[in-house]
Design a protein around this motif. Structure first.
Motif, PDB file in Angstrom:
ATOM      1  N   ALA A 152       2.354   5.031   0.508  1.00 16.48           N
ATOM      2  CA  ALA A 152       1.695   6.322   0.695  1.00 16.48           C
ATOM      3  C   ALA A 152       2.689   7.472   0.512  1.00 16.48           C
ATOM      4  N   ILE A 157      -3.361   9.996   7.240  1.00 15.29           N
ATOM      5  CA  ILE A 157      -2.996   8.762   6.525  1.00 15.29           C
ATOM      6  C   ILE A 157      -2.060   7.915   7.383  1.00 15.29           C
ATOM      7  N   LEU A 194      -6.266   7.966   2.255  1.00 21.26           N
ATOM      8  CA  LEU A 194      -5.392   7.745   1.100  1.00 21.26           C
ATOM      9  C   LEU A 194      -6.187   7.186  -0.073  1.00 21.26           C
TER      10      LEU A 194
END
Length: 732
Positions: free
Chosen positions: A652, A689, A724
Motif C-alpha cells: 500500500a 487503509i 485501497l
C-alpha cells in the motif's frame, strides 16, 4: 501491446503476488503494458505433467515449457519469483493435497515407472534451468546498500576461540575425481557401465554435444563418504559442538538426497545395522530424512523398538543442529530444510552458531561433504575468527556475474547422475567408441556428468567485462586450476577475454579460496569486487555476501540478460519462505518482503521501454525506483509481528509513493495528470487503509490449500483493504 509475464510460484512469494499484482496491473496499464501470469508453481507443474490423464476442467497448460521457449526469443520479458525446488517429502505433500482437492493423481512411491519419471521431471531444480537462457547479473542496488548502511542489521560477535569450523572430504569426492574435456566437434556421447565381467549397461545414450562444449565426469565414492561422515560425527562429539550437514537437496535433486541419506545412517549406525532391512522393506528411506522415518514407524510392528533405538543414538551422539528446537525438528529431519547456500551465511552472521536441542545457540561443525566450494565458507569463518564480524555500515559489496545459461555445470547434471549398483568402470564414450573419460566405481558410488556449452561461456566472459566496465569495479573469475573443469574454463576465459576491450580494467583469475580471501579483505576496506563464477558458486555467493551485507539475499537485484535479446528478471535469491506462510495462516500476518519484486519490476519496465520503444514504461520504471528508495528510507518494509506493517501494508505504501512520483514527474504530463488524483486519494485515505490492513491481523485464516491455495480465499486474505482496492481497481 507490450507484454510482461509475471510468474505464479509458491509459498510466500505467491501469497504476496495476490496483493501486489493488482497494483502492478493497474499502474502498468497506463503505459499500454499488458501483464500476464503463468503458473510455474510446484502444483501447477505436477498438474501440467499429468494433463493428458485429467478431465478437461482440470487440465493445466505446461506454462514452464511455454516460458522456456519464450526465453529463447527477443520478445521475452519474464519476472520470475522464487519457487519450490521440491524434495521428495515436499512432492509427496503436494500430491496428497492435490488428491484431496479432487485430482486423480498417483502417489509418488506407488507410481508406475512412466508416472514416476513425470514426477522426477517436476521435483528439484525443474524451473530455473528451463528459463535461464542467459547468464546471471546479481548485485545490491545502491538504494538497498545505502539503506543497509544507515540501518544495519544485527551481526553476531565472533571470537578467536570459536570452535565452529567446516569439515569437507578433500579426496574421493566430486572435486578430486573430476575429469573434463572440451569437445572438438559436435556429436553424440554414450555413458556406460562396464562391470568386471565385461558386460555393458548403457546409463545414458545419444547425449548430444556441440563443438567447444565442456563435458565433465566425476564420482563420489560411497565408502570414503561413509568413513568421512563417521569421523565427523565423532569429531563433533569430541569438540562438544553441534553437528550439522549442509547440502543442496533441492537443486541437486539426484545426488544430494542420497548423500543426505548417508549422513542419517552415519549418525544412527546401530539403528540401521539392526533395523535397516525393516525400514527399507517399509519404504522408509534415510534419503527422505529422519522425519519421514519417524512418521512411518507407527505402521511397523517393531516401530516402538526402532524409535527407542533412534532416541538412544540421538542422546548418545553429538548434539544436532536444529531447524526448530521447540518442535524437535533436527538438521537431519528433512533434506530440504537446511540448504547450504542459505544455512551457511546465516550461521556465519550469527557468530558461527546454529540452534541446539536446548534452544540455545552453539558453535557448530558444518559438514559439507564435497570439497568443491567448502573452502569458500572455511575462508570466511577463519577471517571472522581472526578479525571479528563484518560491519554492514562500512563493508563493501560482492556483486556476481554467474555462468548458468543452458543448464551449465552441476545444475544440469540430473539426467546424467547415477547411483552405481555393480562394481566396474563408468565410461563416457564417443559414437565411434573412443573413451573420453573413465572412473572405477563400486556399488553405492554416486557418478555424474555435466555439460557447459561454449556460447554461454562466451556470453559469460562478455557480461563480466561489461559489468567491470560499467561499474568500474575489479572482477575476479573464481576458477580452481586444481579442478579439471575449471582448468578448461581458465583456458577458454583466457581465449575469449582478448575479444573485448579490457583496457584499464582489473580482471584476474583466482581459485575460490584465494578469490574469497581477496574479496573479504576488500570488503573490510569498504571496497567492491565482482565475483565471476560458475553456476553453483553463483547461487552460493549471491546468498553469502548479501546476507552479510544486507541481512537477506531477497534484496538483491537479479537480472538475466537472455542470450537472444530478451530479459529474465528474478526477484532475489531468498527462497520461498515456508515459515512466513505458517505465520500468515496462524496470525494473518505475512512478513515476506517484496523488495525483490519491486526491483525486478523496475528493471523489467526499463527493458521493455528499450525493446518495445515505450518511453512511458521508462517513466514508470524511474518512478518505481524512486518510490522504492522512499519506502526504504521511511521504514515501510514489512516488520515481523502482529500489530506492525506487513507485506500488504508495504504494498500500500509502495503504491502511494509510486503514484506520488508519477504525479510529480515532468517527463510525461498526461501520465502525471492521470496519477495526481490517485496519489491524492491514497494520501487522503492512508489512515483508513492502514486501519483496514492492521485490523485483520491476529487471527487464523484459511487459504484452501498450501501448494494450491484457493484463489478467491487467498485474494480475500491478501486484499483486505476495501479502500485501497477501490482506488487501485478504479485506476485499472
Amino acid at each position: 501491446m507490450a507484454k510482461i509475464i509475471y510468474t505464479l510460484t509458491d509459498e510466500a512469494p505467491l501469497l504476496a503476488t495476490f496483493s501486489f499484482l493488482p497494483i502492478i496491473e493497474a499502474f502498468t496499464s497506463t503505459a499500454g503494458v499488458d501483464v500476464e501470469t503463468r503458473d510455474i508453481s510446484l502444483s501447477g507443474r505436477i498438474l501440467a505433467a499429468f494433463a493428458d490423464d485429467l478431465p478437461a476442467d482440470q487440465k493445466v497448460a505446461d506454462a514452464l515449457a511455454e516460458l522456456g521457449e519464450l526465453a529463447k526469443t527477443p520478445e521475452a520479458n519474464i519476472i520470475k519469483l522464487p519457487n519450490i525446488s521440491a524434495s521428495v517429502p515436499q512432492l509427496d505433500a503436494a500430491i496428497a493435497e492435490l488428491q484431496a482437492q479432487g485430482y486423480d493423481l498417483p502417489s509418488y512411491e506407488a507410481a508406475s515407472p512412466q508416472d514416476k519419471a513425470r514426477y522426477d521431471a517436476v521435483k528439484g531444480s525443474a524451473v530455473n534451468p528451463v528459463l535461464r537462457e542467459g547468464n546471471s547479473d546479481r548485485r545490491a542496488p545502491l538504494a538497498v546498500k545505502n539503506y543497509a548502511r544507515k540501518h544495519p542489521h544485527s551481526m553476531g560477535a565472533w571470537s578467536a576461540d570459536s570452535r565452529t569450523e567446516v569439515a569437507t572430504m578433500g579426496r574421493d569426492d566430486f572435486r578430486s575425481n573430476e575429469q573434463s574435456v572440451i569437445m572438438p566437434e559436435a556429436g553424440e556421447l554414450r555413458i556406460q557401465l562396464v562391470d568386471h565381467n565385461g558386460d555393458v549397461t548403457i546409463l545414458k545414450d545419444k547425449l548430444a554435444v556441440l563443438a567447444g562444449e565442456v563435458v565433465d565426469a566425476t564420482v563420489m565414492r560411497a565408502a570414503a563418504l561413509d568413513a568421512f561422515l563417521t569421523a565427523q560425527v565423532a569429531r563433533a562429539k569430541e569438540l562438544g559442538v553441534l553437528f550439522s550437514v549442509h547440502l543442496k537437496a533441492t537443486m541437486m535433486k539426484v545426488s544430494d538426497p542420497v548423500i543426505f541419506g548417508h549422513v542419517v545412517k552415519a549418525f544412527l549406525p546401530k539403528t540401521f545395522a539392526a533395523f535397516g532391512a525393516d525400514l527399507a522393506a517399509a519404504g522408509l528411506t534415510p534419503n527422505n530424512g529422519l522425519g519421514s522415518i519417524l512418521a512411518g514407524l507407527d505402521a511397523l510392528p517393531n516401530g516402538a523398538e526402532i524409535k527407542a533405538s533412534i532416541d538412544a543414538e540421538l542422546a548418545d551422539g553429538p548434539a544436532l543442529a536444529m531447524v526448530n528446537s521447540d518442535k524437535g525438528i533436527t538438521n537431519l529431519h528433512v533434506p530440504s530444510d537446511v540448504i547450504v547456500d542459505a544455512s551457511m551465511p546465516a550461521m556465519i552472521r550469527t557468530s558461527g552458531h546454529m540452534w541446539g536441542p536446548d534452544g540455545a545457540e552453539a558453535d557448530t561443525l558444518a559438514v559439507i561433504p564435497d570439497s568443491s566450494y567448502a573452502g569458500v565458507y572455511a575462508t570466511v569463518i577463519a577471517d571472522c575468527k581472526a578479525n571479528g564480524a563484518y560491519d554492514p555500515t562500512t563493508m563493501g559489496s560482492v556483486p556476481n556475474v554467474g555462468l548458468m545459461a543452458q543448464k551449465a555445470e552441476e545444475y544440469g547434471s540430473h539426467d546424467k547422475t547415477f547411483v552405481i549398483d555393480v562394481a566396474g568402470k563408468v565410461q563416457v564414450v564417443t559414437a565411434d567408441g573412443e573413451v573420453l573419460m573413465e572412473h572405477d566405481v563400486a556399488p553405492g558410488d554416486i557418478w555424474r556428468a555435466c555439460q557447459t556449452k561454449d556460447a554461454p561461456i562466451r556470453d559469460w566472459v562478455k557480461l563480466a567485462v561489461t559489468r567491470a566496465r560499467v561499474s568500474g569495479t575489479p572482477a575476479i573469475f573464481w576458477l580452481d586450476a586444481e579442478r579439471a573443469h575449471d582448468r578448461n574454463l581458465i583456458t577458454l576465459v583466457e581465449k575469449y577475454l582478448p575479444e573485448h576491450d579490457t583496457e584499464g580494467l582489473d580482471i584476474t583469475i583466482a581459485s575460490p579460496v584465494e578469490a574469497t580471501q581477496r574479496s573479504i579483505e576488500r570488503i573490510r576496506r569498504g571496497e567492491d569486487t565482482i565475483s565471476v563464477t560458475g553456476n553453483v558458486l553463483r547461487d552460493y555467493n549471491t546468498d553469502l555476501f548479501p546476507i552479510l551485507e544486507l541481512g537477506t539475499s531477497a534484496k538483491m537485484l537479479s537480472v538475466v540478460p537472455l542470450m537472444n535479446g530478451g530479459g529474465l528478471f528474478e526477484t532475489g535469491a531468498g527462497g520461498s519462505a515456508p515459515k512466513h506462510v505458517q505465520q500468515l495462516v496462524e496470525e494473518n500476518y505475512l512478513r515476506w518482503d517484496s523488495l525483490g519484486e519491486f526491483l525486478a519490476l523496475a528493471e523489467s519496465l526499463e527493458h521493455l521501454a528499450r525493446s518495445a520503444d515505450n518511453p512511458r514504461a521508462a517513466v514508470l520504471a524511474k518512478a518505481l525506483d524512486a518510490a522504492t528508495g522512499t519506502l526504504l528510507d521511511e521504514g515501510k518494509s514489512p516488520a515481523r509481528r502482529v500489530g506492525q506493517i506487513d507485506n500488504r501494508g508495504s504494498h500500500a505504501w509502495l503504491a502511494r509513493y509510486w503514484a506520488e512520483e508519477l504525479a510529480a514527474q515532468t517527463e510525461d504530463a498526461e501520465l502525471a495528470a492521470a496519477f495526481a488524483p490517485v496519489a491524492e486519494a491514497l494520501a487522503a485515505n492512508q489512515d483508513a487503509i492502514d486501519a483496514e490492513l492492521l485490523g485483520v491481523q491476529g487471527h487464523a485464516v484459511e487459504l484452501g490449500g498450501y501448494y494450491r491455495p484457493d484463489e478467491a480465499k487467498t485474494s480475500a486474505v491478501m486484499r483486505p483493504s476495501a479502500t485501497l482496492n477501490s482506488i487501485i481497481d478504479a485506476l485499472s
